[in-house]
Design a protein around this motif. Structure first.
Motif, short mmCIF file in Angstrom:
data_model
loop_
_atom_site.label_atom_id
_atom_site.label_comp_id
_atom_site.label_asym_id
_atom_site.label_seq_id
_atom_site.Cartn_x
_atom_site.Cartn_y
_atom_site.Cartn_z
N GLU A 180 4.33 -2.77 2.76
CA GLU A 180 3.80 -4.32 2.89
C GLU A 180 3.05 -4.55 4.18
O GLU A 180 2.15 -4.94 4.10
N GLN A 181 3.58 -3.65 5.36
CA GLN A 181 2.80 -3.90 6.57
C GLN A 181 1.44 -3.44 6.65
O GLN A 181 0.63 -3.80 7.54
N LEU A 221 -5.17 -3.66 1.84
CA LEU A 221 -4.78 -5.01 1.18
C LEU A 221 -5.38 -4.83 -0.44
O LEU A 221 -4.74 -5.00 -1.59
N SER A 222 -6.70 -4.42 -0.65
CA SER A 222 -7.51 -4.38 -1.71
C SER A 222 -6.91 -3.33 -2.49
O SER A 222 -6.32 -3.46 -3.91
N ALA A 223 -6.37 -2.07 -1.82
CA ALA A 223 -5.75 -1.11 -2.81
C ALA A 223 -4.49 -1.75 -3.39
O ALA A 223 -4.16 -1.38 -4.39
N ALA A 243 -4.84 -3.81 -6.10
CA ALA A 243 -5.26 -2.94 -7.51
C ALA A 243 -4.14 -2.16 -8.19
O ALA A 243 -4.05 -2.16 -9.17
N ASP A 244 -3.06 -2.09 -7.42
CA ASP A 244 -1.79 -1.43 -7.91
C ASP A 244 -0.69 -2.63 -8.23
O ASP A 244 0.13 -2.13 -8.97
N TYR A 253 1.08 -1.11 -0.06
CA TYR A 253 0.00 -0.01 -0.02
C TYR A 253 0.84 1.36 0.06
O TYR A 253 1.43 1.54 0.98
N VAL A 254 0.97 2.10 -1.28
CA VAL A 254 1.81 2.93 -1.13
C VAL A 254 1.06 4.44 -1.13
O VAL A 254 1.82 5.40 -1.69
#
Length: 400
Positions: A219-220, A228-230, A233-234, A178-179
């Motif tokens: 990652e954490q 996690l969903s986002a 998607a990336d 998740y960024v």
């Protein structure tokens, strides 16, 4: 993120769901050794619910094969209320969690009745990758493998799904995590609980320690299902010539309807009102030279018991995030039994030094305000006021 759906279906809506599960589970959960080319794999993301265990949402991996009538939604967030010493193990962080599998639709109807959004992201896996993922999950489902040591931040129902997809895809998967934002674990929790469950948020802030103030890596950050969903998607898949998205299709299966506004009595309002009332009472006591320690006996008993609870979570549990909790500076455990050692007629000779030391600890505790729940401000004001009153009042009482 715990999702013991089977247990809750039986305990909360017994007969209809029990019958439904008894009919559907034998029909749709028979495992096949091989998937057909028509099989699909999806990440299912469920929005937050009203119960504390569901405050952060839930994730599952769904494998559906129309050829073999295979319908298996895998969840790593299952625990059993029938576990011996359930509450002791839950508080100590030793409650075993397991992977479980059920058909998707009975769970979907359950989530829908709880007014929780449900989203499906179909993954762009090759047939061999789907098969490897299916085999991986089925292997985890074996009795000797299904149990694991749940860690809320580091190893939970969300992070385990990312691990499973990585194991199936290997180097083909480009998964940055998740960024979109960089927050600490505590800030992520606040985002979900502060507005909707302010008292729960206050309790969690008290319970967790310094590890929760570490910034979560991309990652954490996927310990939260929405993140996690986002991240899925990336994520990309590396092919011979180009990169393609991991998610090939996204469907909103159900969108939650807006909730009614929650109660007005939040911890912030409660403790600020309490601080004002105690300030007025303290000023009245000082001006009228009243010696009465009933309020202090009650207040510092609560403070001391809170401190013992924090100490128990720090040293007596296996959560990994309740250690190094500096709230113990103001919630000092030794107030119990010290609070019972003074009265209007006597005080220990060392008590004045104890009050000075506690005042220093209260000053040190203000450093926590920058990264903590701001409800601490009125709490610290209350404690400072009463320590001032105690110090002034007990000076008039001879030491014992």
């Amino acid at each position: 993120m715990n999702n013991d759906v089977g247990a809750r279906l039986i305990t909360r809506r017994p007969l209809p769901y029990l019958l439904l599960l008894m009919v559907l589970v034998p029909l749709f959960t028979k495992a096949q050794s091989q998937l057909s080319p028509q099989a699909k794999v999806s990440l299912i993301t469920v929005g937050p619910g009203d119960e504390l265990y569901s405050s952060f949402g839930h994730s599952a991996l769904w494998i559906y094969d129309p050829v073999y009538q295979l319908d298996r939604a895998y969840s790593y967030g299952t625990f059993s209320f029938q576990e011996g010493n359930f509450y002791v193990k839950f508080l100590r962080g030793t409650l075993p969690y397991t992977i479980s599998v059920n058909p998707l639709m009975p769970q979907f109807y359950y989530w829908q009745q709880e007014n929780r959004s449900v989203k499906e992201q179909e993954l762009n896996l090759s047939l061999p990758e789907k098969q490897r993922l299916y085999d991986f999950l089925e292997t985890n489902l074996l009795p000797q493998n299904r149990e694991y040591q749940y860690k809320f931040f580091y190893d939970n129902c969300s992070t385990r799904l990312a691990d499973a997809v990585k194991a199936a895809m290997g180097d083909r998967l480009i998964f940055p995590g998740y960024v979109h934002e960089t927050l600490s674990f505590r800030q992520w929790i606040d985002r979900y609980a502060y507005e909707q469950k302010p008292w729960s948020d206050f309790g969690m802030d008290l319970a967790i320690g310094s590890p929760s103030d570490e910034v979560a890596t991309p990652e954490q950050a996927t310990f939260l299902p929405d993140n996690l969903s986002a991240a899925f998607a990336d994520a990309k898949i590396q092919t011979d010539s180009l990169e393609v998205p991991l998610v090939m299709d996204t469907r909103e299966l159900y969108t939650a309807t807006p909730e009614v506004e929650r109660g007005w009595l939040t911890p912030k309002i409660f403790f600020w009102v309490l601080a004002v009332l105690i300030a007025a009472f303290t000023i009245w006591q000082i001006k009228t030279e009243r010696l009465n320690f009933v309020l202090d006996k009650i207040l510092f008993t609560v403070v001391g018991l809170t401190g013992w609870l924090i100490l128990g979570l720090w040293f007596g549990t296996n959560h990994g995030v309740t250690e190094w909790n500096w709230d113990i500076l103001w919630a000092f455990p030794l107030w119990v039994p010290i609070v019972f050692m003074f009265s209007k007629t006597k005080k220990p000779a060392w008590f004045s030094w104890y009050l000075i030391a506690y005042g220093v600890m209260l000053l040190a505790a203000t450093g926590n305000l920058l990264k903590h729940n701001y409800v601490l401000i009125p709490i610290l004001l209350i404690l400072v006021l009463r320590v001032y009153y105690l110090n002034n009042s007990l000076e008039k009482i001879p030491s014992s």
